[in-house]
Design a protein around this motif. Structure first.
Motif, PDB file in Angstrom:
ATOM      1  N   CYS A  41      65.996  15.838 -79.298  1.00 65.13           N
ATOM      2  CA  CYS A  41      65.182  14.782 -78.713  1.00 65.13           C
ATOM      3  C   CYS A  41      65.068  15.007 -77.216  1.00 65.13           C
ATOM      4  O   CYS A  41      65.780  15.830 -76.643  1.00 65.13           O
ATOM      5  N   ASP A  42      64.165  14.263 -76.587  1.00 70.62           N
ATOM      6  CA  ASP A  42      63.959  14.343 -75.138  1.00 70.62           C
ATOM      7  C   ASP A  42      64.305  12.997 -74.521  1.00 70.62           C
ATOM      8  O   ASP A  42      63.809  11.959 -74.975  1.00 70.62           O
ATOM      9  N   ALA A  43      65.133  13.005 -73.473  1.00 66.90           N
ATOM     10  CA  ALA A  43      65.564  11.755 -72.856  1.00 66.90           C
ATOM     11  C   ALA A  43      65.289  11.752 -71.360  1.00 66.90           C
ATOM     12  O   ALA A  43      65.558  12.735 -70.665  1.00 66.90           O
ATOM     13  N   LYS A  44      64.734  10.652 -70.890  1.00 66.99           N
ATOM     14  CA  LYS A  44      64.535  10.419 -69.462  1.00 66.99           C
ATOM     15  C   LYS A  44      64.876   8.976 -69.162  1.00 66.99           C
ATOM     16  O   LYS A  44      65.271   8.228 -70.061  1.00 66.99           O
ATOM     17  N   LEU A  45      64.748   8.551 -67.900  1.00 65.18           N
ATOM     18  CA  LEU A  45      65.160   7.213 -67.498  1.00 65.18           C
ATOM     19  C   LEU A  45      63.976   6.301 -67.252  1.00 65.18           C
ATOM     20  O   LEU A  45      62.982   6.703 -66.633  1.00 65.18           O
ATOM     21  N   SER A  46      64.117   5.058 -67.699  1.00 61.73           N
ATOM     22  CA  SER A  46      63.152   4.015 -67.352  1.00 61.73           C
ATOM     23  C   SER A  46      63.351   3.628 -65.888  1.00 61.73           C
ATOM     24  O   SER A  46      64.326   4.024 -65.235  1.00 61.73           O
ATOM     25  N   PRO A  51      68.178   5.258 -70.450  1.00 67.06           N
ATOM     26  CA  PRO A  51      67.651   6.456 -71.105  1.00 67.06           C
ATOM     27  C   PRO A  51      66.794   6.097 -72.325  1.00 67.06           C
ATOM     28  O   PRO A  51      67.225   5.331 -73.190  1.00 67.06           O
ATOM     29  N   PHE A  52      65.591   6.664 -72.365  1.00 65.90           N
ATOM     30  CA  PHE A  52      64.686   6.443 -73.496  1.00 65.90           C
ATOM     31  C   PHE A  52      64.072   7.781 -73.881  1.00 65.90           C
ATOM     32  O   PHE A  52      64.179   8.767 -73.148  1.00 65.90           O
ATOM     33  N   LEU A  53      63.409   7.797 -75.045  1.00 65.72           N
ATOM     34  CA  LEU A  53      62.916   9.052 -75.590  1.00 65.72           C
ATOM     35  C   LEU A  53      61.437   9.251 -75.266  1.00 65.72           C
ATOM     36  O   LEU A  53      60.594   8.441 -75.659  1.00 65.72           O
ATOM     37  N   LEU A  54      61.142  10.337 -74.565  1.00 67.51           N
ATOM     38  CA  LEU A  54      59.767  10.714 -74.248  1.00 67.51           C
ATOM     39  C   LEU A  54      59.792  12.139 -73.744  1.00 67.51           C
ATOM     40  O   LEU A  54      60.623  12.487 -72.899  1.00 67.51           O
ATOM     41  N   HIS A  55      58.880  12.960 -74.253  1.00 64.59           N
ATOM     42  CA  HIS A  55      58.838  14.351 -73.818  1.00 64.59           C
ATOM     43  C   HIS A  55      58.107  14.509 -72.495  1.00 64.59           C
ATOM     44  O   HIS A  55      58.626  15.084 -71.541  1.00 64.59           O
ATOM     45  N   ASP A  56      56.884  14.038 -72.431  1.00 68.28           N
ATOM     46  CA  ASP A  56      56.054  14.241 -71.243  1.00 68.28           C
ATOM     47  C   ASP A  56      56.509  13.316 -70.111  1.00 68.28           C
ATOM     48  O   ASP A  56      57.090  12.260 -70.343  1.00 68.28           O
ATOM     49  N   ALA A  57      56.160  13.685 -68.885  1.00 68.40           N
ATOM     50  CA  ALA A  57      56.386  12.768 -67.772  1.00 68.40           C
ATOM     51  C   ALA A  57      55.485  11.548 -67.906  1.00 68.40           C
ATOM     52  O   ALA A  57      55.867  10.434 -67.529  1.00 68.40           O
ATOM     53  N   THR A  68      53.125   7.306 -65.435  1.00 74.52           N
ATOM     54  CA  THR A  68      54.438   7.937 -65.576  1.00 74.52           C
ATOM     55  C   THR A  68      55.392   7.015 -66.324  1.00 74.52           C
ATOM     56  O   THR A  68      55.605   5.858 -65.925  1.00 74.52           O
ATOM     57  N   GLY A  69      55.973   7.527 -67.390  1.00 73.23           N
ATOM     58  CA  GLY A  69      56.864   6.704 -68.199  1.00 73.23           C
ATOM     59  C   GLY A  69      58.036   6.164 -67.422  1.00 73.23           C
ATOM     60  O   GLY A  69      58.436   5.012 -67.607  1.00 73.23           O
ATOM     61  N   GLY A  70      58.608   6.984 -66.559  1.00 76.33           N
ATOM     62  CA  GLY A  70      59.767   6.570 -65.794  1.00 76.33           C
ATOM     63  C   GLY A  70      59.490   5.517 -64.750  1.00 76.33           C
ATOM     64  O   GLY A  70      60.430   4.968 -64.158  1.00 76.33           O
ATOM     65  N   ASP A  71      58.220   5.197 -64.536  1.00 76.54           N
ATOM     66  CA  ASP A  71      57.864   4.132 -63.580  1.00 76.54           C
ATOM     67  C   ASP A  71      57.913   2.742 -64.208  1.00 76.54           C
ATOM     68  O   ASP A  71      57.807   1.743 -63.496  1.00 76.54           O
ATOM     69  N   ALA A  76      58.758  -3.060 -70.617  1.00 77.50           N
ATOM     70  CA  ALA A  76      57.359  -2.652 -70.746  1.00 77.50           C
ATOM     71  C   ALA A  76      57.225  -1.474 -71.707  1.00 77.50           C
ATOM     72  O   ALA A  76      56.283  -1.416 -72.518  1.00 77.50           O
ATOM     73  N   LEU A  77      58.161  -0.541 -71.655  1.00 78.88           N
ATOM     74  CA  LEU A  77      58.122   0.602 -72.570  1.00 78.88           C
ATOM     75  C   LEU A  77      58.256   0.139 -74.021  1.00 78.88           C
ATOM     76  O   LEU A  77      57.624   0.698 -74.921  1.00 78.88           O
ATOM     77  N   ALA A  78      59.061  -0.885 -74.243  1.00 76.67           N
ATOM     78  CA  ALA A  78      59.298  -1.384 -75.599  1.00 76.67           C
ATOM     79  C   ALA A  78      58.050  -1.991 -76.222  1.00 76.67           C
ATOM     80  O   ALA A  78      57.976  -2.131 -77.448  1.00 76.67           O
TER      81      ALA A  78
END
Length: 246
Positions: A41-46, A51-57, A68-71, A76-78
Motif C-alpha cells: 500500500c501507499d501511505a502519506k499524511l493528511s 497516515p492515509f492511503l493514496l498513491h499520487d500526490a 493535493t491530498g496531503g493538504d 475531508a478525505l473521509a
C-alpha cells in the motif's frame, strides 16, 4: 549475513492490482479472496498528520477530490469517493487510514508492505509518523510491516523513530551510491523495478545481506525470470494470474 525473511513471495500491489480501486479496503479484501496474504500500500499524511492511503500526490486520478491530498484534513478525505473512478461496482469506497488497513491485516494474519509515499517536501516527517503509527499498531505482533520508500529521507525518518521496523529501499534506477545509502539506512531489502535485476545485481544485494524484491510484475515470463534468478519476492497487479501459494 542475510536477515531472516518472514514474508510471502507474492505481494498484491495496492490491494488487488487493477481489479478494484487501489488502496481501498475493498481492494485488500478482494486480493485476500484470491489467496494473497501480503499486500503493498501507499501511505502519506493528511493535513492534520494522520497516515492515509493514496498513491499520487494529487487526488484527481483515484478520487472525486481535487488538489493535493496531503493538504486536506482527515475529515475531508473521509468524505471522498475513491471507487467510482474505477467502476460503478465500487462507487462510494472510502479513502482509508493506515490504521484501518492495519487492523484488517492484523485481524486476518496478513502481511503488509507500507510504501512511504510523502507529499513532496514532507519526506522525513512522513517517515517518522508512518513508522510511529506502524510501531504502535503492530506492537506485540511477531511480524511487523515492511516499510519501503523511494525517498531516503523518509526511510531515515522511519529509522530514527522505530529502528526495529524493517526497511527497504525502492529503486527505479540504479543511481550512484544506492548500496551505501541502503546500508546506512539499515535496509533489509532492495525493491527494484523488475527489469533492473540480473544475476550480478542479485548477487550484489545478497552479498550485502539484503533481500531482493521486484515491482510491478504482470507477465508470466517476467515472473519466471525473477524466480530463476532466485529473488525473494514479487509485487504484482495480476492477482488473477499468479497463484500466491509459493
Amino acid at each position: 549475513m542475510t536477515t531472516p525473511w518472514p514474508y510471502p513471495f507474492w505481494i498484491a500491489h495496492r490491494g488487488a492490482g487493477k481489479l478494484a480501486p487501489e488502496n481501498t479496503l475493498a481492494a485488500f479484501r478482494l486480493g485476500a479472496q484470491y489467496g494473497y496474504r501480503m499486500f503493498e500500500c501507499d501511505a502519506k499524511l493528511s493535513a492534520d498528520g494522520v497516515p492515509f492511503l493514496l498513491h499520487d500526490a494529487t487526488l484527481e486520478r483515484t478520487t472525486n477530490g481535487h488538489g493535493t491530498g496531503g493538504d486536506l484534513p482527515l475529515g475531508a478525505l473521509a468524505q471522498l469517493d475513491a471507487g467510482s473512478w474505477h467502476s460503478r461496482a465500487w462507487a462510494g469506497e472510502a479513502v482509508p487510514t493506515l490504521e484501518a488497513l492495519a487492523r484488517f491485516c492484523i485481524a486476518n494474519g496478513y502481511f503488509l508492505n507500507i510504501e512511504i509515499k510523502p507529499t513532496p517536501g514532507h519526506e522525513e516527517h512522513t517517515g517518522r509518523v508512518v513508522a510511529q503509527t506502524a510501531a504502535r499498531l503492530w506492537q506485540g505482533h511477531a511480524v511487523p510491516p515492511l516499510l519501503s520508500s523511494f525517498k531516503p529521507d523518509a526511510l531515515a525518518g522511519a529509522q530514527a523513530t522505530a529502528e526495529h521496523l524493517p526497511r527497504a529501499l525502492l529503486l527505479d534506477t540504479l543511481w550512484d551510491g544506492w548500496a551505501t545509502v541502503a546500508q546506512q539506512l539499515g535496509c533489509v531489502a532492495i525493491v527494484c523495478n523488475h527489469a533492473l535485476w540480473d544475476a550480478a545485481q542479485v548477487a550484489q544485494v545478497k552479498a550485502l545481506g539484503m533481500h531482493t524484491l521486484s515491482y510491478t510484475v504482470n507477465d508470466e515470463w517476467a515472473a519466471q525470470r525473477l524466480i530463476d534468478l532466485g529473488t525473494d519476492g514479487i509485487i504484482t497487479d495480476r492477482v488473477d494470474l499468479f497463484c500466491p501459494a509459493r
